[in-house]
Scaffold this motif. Structure first.
Motif, PDB file in Angstrom:
ATOM      1  N   GLY A 123     116.052  26.168   5.007  1.00 46.04           N
ATOM      2  CA  GLY A 123     114.988  26.729   6.037  1.00 46.04           C
ATOM      3  C   GLY A 123     115.136  28.282   5.653  1.00 46.04           C
ATOM      4  N   ILE A 124     114.973  28.927   4.440  1.00 48.14           N
ATOM      5  CA  ILE A 124     115.000  30.425   4.191  1.00 48.14           C
ATOM      6  C   ILE A 124     113.878  31.168   4.868  1.00 48.14           C
ATOM      7  CG2 ILE A 124     116.172  29.983   2.029  1.00 48.14           C
ATOM      8  CD1 ILE A 124     113.440  30.395   0.694  1.00 48.14           C
ATOM      9  N   GLU A 125     114.076  32.208   5.267  1.00 54.26           N
ATOM     10  CA  GLU A 125     113.185  33.190   5.889  1.00 54.26           C
ATOM     11  C   GLU A 125     111.945  33.705   4.916  1.00 54.26           C
ATOM     12  OE1 GLU A 125     114.588  36.419   8.045  1.00 54.26           O
ATOM     13  OE2 GLU A 125     116.193  35.422   8.803  1.00 54.26           O
ATOM     14  N   THR A 126     112.356  33.601   3.725  1.00 52.01           N
ATOM     15  CA  THR A 126     111.308  34.180   2.635  1.00 52.01           C
ATOM     16  C   THR A 126     110.361  33.198   2.344  1.00 52.01           C
ATOM     17  OG1 THR A 126     113.038  35.676   1.624  1.00 52.01           O
ATOM     18  CG2 THR A 126     111.047  35.574   0.683  1.00 52.01           C
ATOM     19  N   ALA A 127     108.937  33.356   2.628  1.00 47.02           N
ATOM     20  CA  ALA A 127     107.960  32.365   2.247  1.00 47.02           C
ATOM     21  C   ALA A 127     107.805  32.343   0.684  1.00 47.02           C
ATOM     22  CB  ALA A 127     106.516  32.642   3.000  1.00 47.02           C
ATOM     23  N   ILE A 128     108.516  31.242   0.254  1.00 48.52           N
ATOM     24  CA  ILE A 128     108.095  31.069  -1.292  1.00 48.52           C
ATOM     25  C   ILE A 128     107.513  29.730  -1.643  1.00 48.52           C
ATOM     26  CG2 ILE A 128     108.988  31.301  -3.695  1.00 48.52           C
ATOM     27  CD1 ILE A 128     111.555  33.035  -2.444  1.00 48.52           C
ATOM     28  N   GLU A 129     106.290  29.471  -2.141  1.00 46.25           N
ATOM     29  CA  GLU A 129     105.883  28.260  -2.548  1.00 46.25           C
ATOM     30  C   GLU A 129     106.686  27.695  -3.736  1.00 46.25           C
ATOM     31  OE1 GLU A 129     103.815  26.113  -0.997  1.00 46.25           O
ATOM     32  OE2 GLU A 129     103.896  27.704   0.761  1.00 46.25           O
ATOM     33  N   PRO A 130     107.119  26.357  -3.672  1.00 42.25           N
ATOM     34  CA  PRO A 130     107.724  25.786  -5.038  1.00 42.25           C
ATOM     35  C   PRO A 130     107.064  26.034  -6.369  1.00 42.25           C
ATOM     36  CG  PRO A 130     107.941  24.140  -2.947  1.00 42.25           C
ATOM     37  CD  PRO A 130     107.058  25.320  -2.742  1.00 42.25           C
ATOM     38  N   PHE A 171     113.809  38.233  -1.287  1.00 41.76           N
ATOM     39  CA  PHE A 171     114.833  36.718  -1.105  1.00 41.76           C
ATOM     40  C   PHE A 171     116.100  37.482  -0.738  1.00 41.76           C
ATOM     41  CE2 PHE A 171     117.378  33.548  -3.251  1.00 41.76           C
ATOM     42  CZ  PHE A 171     117.286  32.588  -2.157  1.00 41.76           C
ATOM     43  N   ILE A 172     116.677  38.300  -1.593  1.00 43.42           N
ATOM     44  CA  ILE A 172     118.061  38.600  -1.608  1.00 43.42           C
ATOM     45  C   ILE A 172     118.423  39.311  -0.244  1.00 43.42           C
ATOM     46  CG2 ILE A 172     119.525  40.275  -2.688  1.00 43.42           C
ATOM     47  CD1 ILE A 172     118.157  39.664  -5.514  1.00 43.42           C
ATOM     48  N   ASP A 173     117.574  40.324  -0.157  1.00 41.47           N
ATOM     49  CA  ASP A 173     117.500  41.144   1.449  1.00 41.47           C
ATOM     50  C   ASP A 173     117.664  39.990   2.644  1.00 41.47           C
ATOM     51  OD1 ASP A 173     118.067  43.578  -0.013  1.00 41.47           O
ATOM     52  OD2 ASP A 173     115.926  44.066   0.054  1.00 41.47           O
ATOM     53  N   ALA A 174     116.859  39.183   2.605  1.00 45.19           N
ATOM     54  CA  ALA A 174     116.705  38.282   3.796  1.00 45.19           C
ATOM     55  C   ALA A 174     117.302  37.109   3.692  1.00 45.19           C
ATOM     56  CB  ALA A 174     115.149  37.923   3.938  1.00 45.19           C
ATOM     57  N   ASP A 175     117.737  36.596   2.586  1.00 45.79           N
ATOM     58  CA  ASP A 175     118.359  35.195   2.507  1.00 45.79           C
ATOM     59  C   ASP A 175     119.520  35.090   1.719  1.00 45.79           C
ATOM     60  OD1 ASP A 175     116.185  33.397   3.953  1.00 45.79           O
ATOM     61  OD2 ASP A 175     114.914  34.416   2.707  1.00 45.79           O
ATOM     62  N   VAL A 176     119.976  35.984   1.101  1.00 46.33           N
ATOM     63  CA  VAL A 176     121.100  35.780  -0.018  1.00 46.33           C
ATOM     64  C   VAL A 176     122.272  36.796   0.866  1.00 46.33           C
ATOM     65  CG1 VAL A 176     122.142  36.275  -2.070  1.00 46.33           C
ATOM     66  CG2 VAL A 176     119.925  35.181  -1.868  1.00 46.33           C
ATOM     67  N   LEU A 177     121.947  38.114   0.897  1.00 45.61           N
ATOM     68  CA  LEU A 177     123.155  39.045   1.165  1.00 45.61           C
ATOM     69  C   LEU A 177     123.607  38.828   2.719  1.00 45.61           C
ATOM     70  CD1 LEU A 177     122.123  42.484  -0.260  1.00 45.61           C
ATOM     71  CD2 LEU A 177     123.532  40.554  -1.217  1.00 45.61           C
TER      72      LEU A 177
END
Length: 345
Positions: A123-130, A171-177
């Motif tokens: 359920g990541i915040e970044t909207a990335i289509e597969p 993605f890194i800023d919102a969902d990794v770090l």
């Protein structure tokens, strides 16, 4: 037989070597790449290689930039899965085994599957289509490099990679770090500062090149398609004998050649394999150069456009199979075919 001199040399060498015992408290740092730092290392290498000196990297730098950017994407997506549940990294999570996982003895999921799991399970915040178009374009370029070799311009590779870099940084800023609680979390933050600085330099350089073309390209946006190399809407279909990208300079040949290249196939393949042709004859110039592609002005919608003269059409006439505007909408019939039918009465 070893002589006395040899014994003396061996003794001296042995005396100079550091003693390493089972009890020695040795912290190994020369090869330590935990998941997040590993992905960031690939990313940092890609950004540095893409920037080069004054925006002009060497060809070899560009090659490794593409390879490392693809590796960065895959590593970082899986690093986030690892934070949530290590079994999600496996192609078959139900078969997860911790010992094999730590030893690397398993098949991991691909990028598309990783993105599906990030969306559905994490359920990541970044909207990335597969099936993200920019990631797929990068993967295709990487595959060409890895297996067949590739030829392109510097600006084409730089422009093609910028959307992926932008996606990964978000993605890194919102969902990794924010979810990284490892001992290396602070190191990751510092590394990201360097990556962001390099990315801004690269992005500004390409934006400057685009800005110089912006006014001209805006005038032709109703008959401009996106370049297959750089991904920018910079291929103007204005009736010139040869089609070429205004930004990266990629040549496509004549209108018909360009249409077939954008279609991703050839007339020979269609005739040999059968099936419907994606390229049609133009009712205006008669050239087999009409293909459906998004235009700079169409907001992603595909439009039938002639790559030879830039004319756009409503559809394909059901009677002559040419691209045309319909004189009889209900029958999808062009004016020529309608005139021919009425001439019989």
């Amino acid at each position: 037989m070893v002589g006395a001199d040899d014994d003396d040399v061996a003794g001296k060498v042995e005396a100079e070597l550091p003693a390493v015992t089972a009890e020695a408290d040795v912290e190994v740092k020369d090869f330590h790449f935990p998941p997040v730092l590993n992905g960031l290392d690939f990313l940092q290498s890609a950004v540095k290689s893409l920037s080069g000196e004054d925006g002009s990297p060497a060809p070899r730098d560009l090659k490794y930039a593409v390879l490392h950017l693809q590796a960065a994407a895959e590593t970082l997506f899986k690093a986030r899965l690892e934070m949530e549940d290590p079994s999600l990294v496996w192609s078959k999570p139900a078969t997860f085994d911790q010992a094999k996982h730590e030893a690397g003895i398993f098949h991991s999921c691909g990028i598309n599957a990783a993105l599906e799991r990030l969306r559905d399970d994490v359920g990541i915040e970044t909207a990335i289509e597969p099936k993200n178009a920019d990631l797929e374009a990068l993967a295709n370029l990487r595959n060409r490099l890895q297996h067949f070799g590739a030829k392109d311009t510097t600006i084409a590779v730089q422009a093609r990679t910028i959307p992926v870099l932008d996606l990964l940084l978000n993605f890194i800023d919102a969902d990794v770090l924010p979810h990284d609680s490892s001992p290396e979390a602070w190191d990751a933050q510092l590394q990201m500062d360097d990556i962001r600085a390099g990315f801004r330099h690269l992005k500004d350089f390409v934006a400057h090149r685009l800005e110089a073309l912006g006014e001209v390209l805006d005038t032709f946006k109703d008959y401009t398609v996106a370049c297959l190399s750089c991904g920018q809407f910079a291929v103007v279909l204005d009736g010139n004998e040869s089609v070429q990208c205004s930004l990266c300079g990629r040549p496509y040949g004549g209108g018909s050649d360009a249409a077939w290249e954008f279609a991703g196939t050839s007339y020979y393949s269609v005739v040999t394999d059968g099936g419907d042709t994606p390229v049609h004859d133009c009712s205006e110039c008669g050239t087999a150069a009409v293909f459906a592609a998004p235009l700079a002005s169409s907001d992603g919608a595909e439009v039938l456009i002639c790559f030879a003269d830039g004319n756009t059409f409503e559809g394909i006439c059901q009677y002559c199979a040419r691209a045309a505007d319909f004189a009889l909408e209900e029958a999808e019939m062009c004016q020529d075919c309608l005139d021919t039918r009425f001439a019989k009465f």
